[in-house]
Design a protein around this motif. Structure first.
Motif, PDB file in Angstrom:
ATOM      1  N   ASP A  59     -26.391 -31.165   1.755  1.00 49.12           N
ATOM      2  CA  ASP A  59     -26.062 -29.901   1.097  1.00 49.12           C
ATOM      3  C   ASP A  59     -27.072 -28.836   1.529  1.00 49.12           C
ATOM      4  N   ASP A  60     -26.553 -27.669   1.962  1.00 47.82           N
ATOM      5  CA  ASP A  60     -27.478 -26.643   2.451  1.00 47.82           C
ATOM      6  C   ASP A  60     -28.315 -26.015   1.343  1.00 47.82           C
ATOM      7  N   PHE A  61     -28.079 -26.404   0.093  1.00 48.06           N
ATOM      8  CA  PHE A  61     -28.982 -26.023  -0.996  1.00 48.06           C
ATOM      9  C   PHE A  61     -30.408 -26.465  -0.686  1.00 48.06           C
ATOM     10  N   PHE A  62     -30.541 -27.594   0.028  1.00 44.37           N
ATOM     11  CA  PHE A  62     -31.862 -28.170   0.293  1.00 44.37           C
ATOM     12  C   PHE A  62     -32.508 -27.636   1.573  1.00 44.37           C
ATOM     13  N   GLU A  63     -31.789 -26.819   2.333  1.00 46.50           N
ATOM     14  CA  GLU A  63     -32.353 -26.296   3.574  1.00 46.50           C
ATOM     15  C   GLU A  63     -33.603 -25.465   3.268  1.00 46.50           C
ATOM     16  N   ASN A  64     -34.657 -25.677   4.064  1.00 42.51           N
ATOM     17  CA  ASN A  64     -35.947 -24.982   3.905  1.00 42.51           C
ATOM     18  C   ASN A  64     -36.653 -25.339   2.598  1.00 42.51           C
ATOM     19  N   ARG A  65     -36.284 -26.438   1.996  1.00 47.67           N
ATOM     20  CA  ARG A  65     -36.988 -26.933   0.809  1.00 47.67           C
ATOM     21  C   ARG A  65     -37.794 -28.183   1.156  1.00 47.67           C
ATOM     22  N   GLU A  66     -38.744 -28.479   0.301  1.00 47.74           N
ATOM     23  CA  GLU A  66     -39.647 -29.604   0.542  1.00 47.74           C
ATOM     24  C   GLU A  66     -38.897 -30.914   0.685  1.00 47.74           C
ATOM     25  N   PHE A  67     -37.761 -31.031   0.021  1.00 50.33           N
ATOM     26  CA  PHE A  67     -36.994 -32.272   0.044  1.00 50.33           C
ATOM     27  C   PHE A  67     -36.644 -32.701   1.463  1.00 50.33           C
ATOM     28  N   VAL A  68     -36.395 -31.744   2.342  1.00 50.37           N
ATOM     29  CA  VAL A  68     -35.972 -32.074   3.704  1.00 50.37           C
ATOM     30  C   VAL A  68     -37.015 -32.919   4.422  1.00 50.37           C
ATOM     31  N   SER A  69     -38.286 -32.671   4.139  1.00 50.25           N
ATOM     32  CA  SER A  69     -39.358 -33.433   4.795  1.00 50.25           C
ATOM     33  C   SER A  69     -39.360 -34.897   4.377  1.00 50.25           C
ATOM     34  N   ARG A  70     -38.638 -35.216   3.302  1.00 49.88           N
ATOM     35  CA  ARG A  70     -38.584 -36.595   2.813  1.00 49.88           C
ATOM     36  C   ARG A  70     -37.437 -37.387   3.452  1.00 49.88           C
ATOM     37  N   ILE A  71     -36.569 -36.712   4.178  1.00 52.40           N
ATOM     38  CA  ILE A  71     -35.463 -37.413   4.840  1.00 52.40           C
ATOM     39  C   ILE A  71     -36.029 -38.200   6.021  1.00 52.40           C
ATOM     40  N   PRO A  72     -35.800 -39.507   6.087  1.00 55.86           N
ATOM     41  CA  PRO A  72     -36.485 -40.380   7.060  1.00 55.86           C
ATOM     42  C   PRO A  72     -35.885 -40.318   8.467  1.00 55.86           C
ATOM     43  N   LEU A  73     -36.156 -39.225   9.181  1.00 56.71           N
ATOM     44  CA  LEU A  73     -35.649 -39.074  10.543  1.00 56.71           C
ATOM     45  C   LEU A  73     -36.456 -39.905  11.531  1.00 56.71           C
ATOM     46  N   MET A  74     -35.769 -40.482  12.494  1.00 54.11           N
ATOM     47  CA  MET A  74     -36.407 -41.189  13.598  1.00 54.11           C
ATOM     48  C   MET A  74     -35.636 -40.876  14.884  1.00 54.11           C
ATOM     49  N   LEU A  75     -36.350 -40.976  16.018  1.00 57.02           N
ATOM     50  CA  LEU A  75     -35.711 -40.863  17.328  1.00 57.02           C
ATOM     51  C   LEU A  75     -34.812 -39.627  17.382  1.00 57.02           C
ATOM     52  N   ASN A  76     -33.531 -39.803  17.687  1.00 58.58           N
ATOM     53  CA  ASN A  76     -32.652 -38.635  17.816  1.00 58.58           C
ATOM     54  C   ASN A  76     -31.734 -38.441  16.611  1.00 58.58           C
ATOM     55  N   ASP A  77     -32.186 -38.884  15.437  1.00 61.85           N
ATOM     56  CA  ASP A  77     -31.421 -38.639  14.217  1.00 61.85           C
ATOM     57  C   ASP A  77     -31.234 -37.134  14.017  1.00 61.85           C
ATOM     58  N   GLU A  78     -30.166 -36.780  13.303  1.00 64.01           N
ATOM     59  CA  GLU A  78     -29.856 -35.359  13.129  1.00 64.01           C
ATOM     60  C   GLU A  78     -29.484 -35.061  11.686  1.00 64.01           C
ATOM     61  N   ILE A  79     -29.954 -33.907  11.202  1.00 63.02           N
ATOM     62  CA  ILE A  79     -29.520 -33.375   9.911  1.00 63.02           C
ATOM     63  C   ILE A  79     -28.534 -32.247  10.181  1.00 63.02           C
ATOM     64  N   ILE A  80     -27.380 -32.299   9.535  1.00 64.45           N
ATOM     65  CA  ILE A  80     -26.405 -31.213   9.584  1.00 64.45           C
ATOM     66  C   ILE A  80     -26.275 -30.671   8.166  1.00 64.45           C
ATOM     67  N   PHE A  81     -26.704 -29.414   7.970  1.00 66.77           N
ATOM     68  CA  PHE A  81     -26.599 -28.787   6.658  1.00 66.77           C
ATOM     69  C   PHE A  81     -25.200 -28.216   6.468  1.00 66.77           C
ATOM     70  N   ILE A  82     -24.637 -28.452   5.300  1.00 67.19           N
ATOM     71  CA  ILE A  82     -23.254 -28.053   5.024  1.00 67.19           C
ATOM     72  C   ILE A  82     -23.189 -27.394   3.651  1.00 67.19           C
ATOM     73  N   SER A  83     -22.488 -26.269   3.589  1.00 69.15           N
ATOM     74  CA  SER A  83     -22.310 -25.582   2.318  1.00 69.15           C
ATOM     75  C   SER A  83     -21.326 -26.334   1.435  1.00 69.15           C
ATOM     76  N   ALA A  84     -21.657 -26.418   0.160  1.00 70.40           N
ATOM     77  CA  ALA A  84     -20.759 -27.054  -0.805  1.00 70.40           C
ATOM     78  C   ALA A  84     -20.002 -26.011  -1.617  1.00 70.40           C
ATOM     79  N   GLU A  85     -20.025 -24.764  -1.155  1.00 72.29           N
ATOM     80  CA  GLU A  85     -19.348 -23.694  -1.880  1.00 72.29           C
ATOM     81  C   GLU A  85     -17.834 -23.871  -1.844  1.00 72.29           C
ATOM     82  N   GLU A  86     -17.340 -24.501  -0.785  1.00 71.42           N
ATOM     83  CA  GLU A  86     -15.910 -24.744  -0.694  1.00 71.42           C
ATOM     84  C   GLU A  86     -15.638 -26.242  -0.691  1.00 71.42           C
TER      85      GLU A  86
END
Length: 375
Positions: A59-86
């Motif tokens: 959810d793009d609510f979390f974009e640029n928030r501290e929570f994102v740093s807690r997502i356990p990315l490795m290698l070429n993992d990817e985060i795709i932020f998506i709006s939940a407005e619709e």
């Protein structure tokens, strides 16, 4: 009507042998405050190789928030932020699947959905379509998916929809709003961390929580009711009443609502929802009204069908000072009403659960329009 399109026909008799639907459940779940920190350890053994990423739909609510740093990315993992407005759309699923296929040579190791019902449903749908041909709209219905989805994990950050445990992913298609209902939709792993719900705004907390409450009312009063559904629905109802009517701590409220959502989602596995959901789908398809709010807008006018449930709902709204929008359908054309009515009446199992096999004699298009006009 066959078993794929009529969930009431849970039991079929053939050659004197009784067969029951074999519904899937989430095989692994972790519950507890702070358990999100274990996500990395859970994903590590599921990684196929260094070229097969995990795709995090967040959810793009979390974009640029501290929570994102807690997502356990490795290698070429990817985060795709998506709006939940619709509400999630079939074309949105198709676009995400195309984007992932074009970017990576290897099939992803898995898809992780982090957010509310919109993100959880999107992640389930993307996991299915990555391993199945065609468009998401081709799979809207019951038991149309024939190849397993890729590994997928659900992390709800708001409670009520039951999307974390259900076997459906509800999508807005080009001509209908309908779920991909299949044995391959259910998550392989869910993390239930009540701490992730701390940032939910009050109105959204209420509307989404009412989705769970209304699940319970519709399941427990429906013609499809059975002991399996009843056991989950009654517990979810009990928890909803504690959360929305009793004075409990914030931490208890988050934990209890998270479990109410789980039980509410399970209550419709062998049952169905009813009138509020059927009408809400019409509002969502035409006007883009979000699901939780749509259920509330409809449910307050359904005292004729759910008198006890609506009375409790009114108490909950009063206790939390919730004012619902008015006049949502005031300026609609006849074509608009016809579109909503067609979407709503197309959900036949929901109406049959609510009103029985003769529901078409009770709810005519004209009567349904009168009900919409009150909203």
């Amino acid at each position: 009507m066959n078993i794929e399109s009529n969930l009431k026909k849970q039991i079929i008799t053939s050659l004197d042998k009784t067969t029951y639907r074999n519904f899937p459940m989430v095989p692994k779940v972790v519950f507890g405050p702070g358990c999100f920190s274990q996500l990395g350890d859970i994903l590590l053994p599921m990684r196929k190789n260094s070229e097969a990423p995990f795709i995090f739909l967040v959810d793009d609510f979390f974009e640029n928030r501290e929570f994102v740093s807690r997502i356990p990315l490795m290698l070429n993992d990817e985060i795709i932020f998506i709006s939940a407005e619709e509400e999630p759309k079939t074309e949105q699923v198709d676009a995400l699947v195309t984007q992932i296929r074009e970017k990576y040579d290897e099939m992803p190791s898995g898809v992780i959905g982090i957010g509310g019902g919109t993100l959880l449903d999107l992640a389930k749908a993307v996991a299915i379509l990555l391993n199945n041909k065609g468009s998401a709209k081709d799979y809207q219905g019951w038991d149309l998916v024939h190849r397993p989805s890729i590994y997928h994990v659900g992390v709800p950050t708001i409670s009520g929809t039951g999307a974390e445990v259900s076997r459906t992913t509800v999508l807005l298609g080009p001509d209908k709003k309908l779920g991909i209902n299949s044995d391959y939709t259910t998550y392989d792993q869910v993390l239930l961390d009540p701490d992730l719900a701390k940032t939910v705004p009050k109105e959204q907390w209420f509307y989404t929580g009412m989705d769970c409450f209304i699940h319970c009312v519709e399941s427990l009063t429906g013609t499809y009711l059975n002991a399996f559904s009843q056991s989950y629905g009654e517990k979810a109802m009990e928890l909803c009443k504690e959360v929305f009517l009793d004075d409990i701590s914030d931490s208890d409220s988050r934990e209890k609502l998270m479990m109410a959502s789980w039980h509410g989602g399970m209550s419709i596995a062998y049952s169905q929802v009813g009138i509020a959901h059927a009408m809400s789908y019409g509002l969502s398809y035409l006007l883009g009204v979000k699901h939780g709010l749509g259920n509330c807008l409809v449910f307050r006018h359904l005292g004729e069908f759910y008198p006890e449930g609506v009375a409790i709902f009114d108490q909950m709204m009063q206790k939390h000072g919730i004012q619902l929008p008015q006049g949502i359908c005031a300026d609609l054309s006849q074509d608009d009403f016809d579109m909503m009515i067609n979407v709503s009446l197309g959900l036949e199992p929901l109406w049959e659960n609510a009103l029985g096999e003769n529901w078409k004699e009770i709810i005519t298009p004209a009567r349904l329009q009168t009900m919409y006009q009150k909203i």
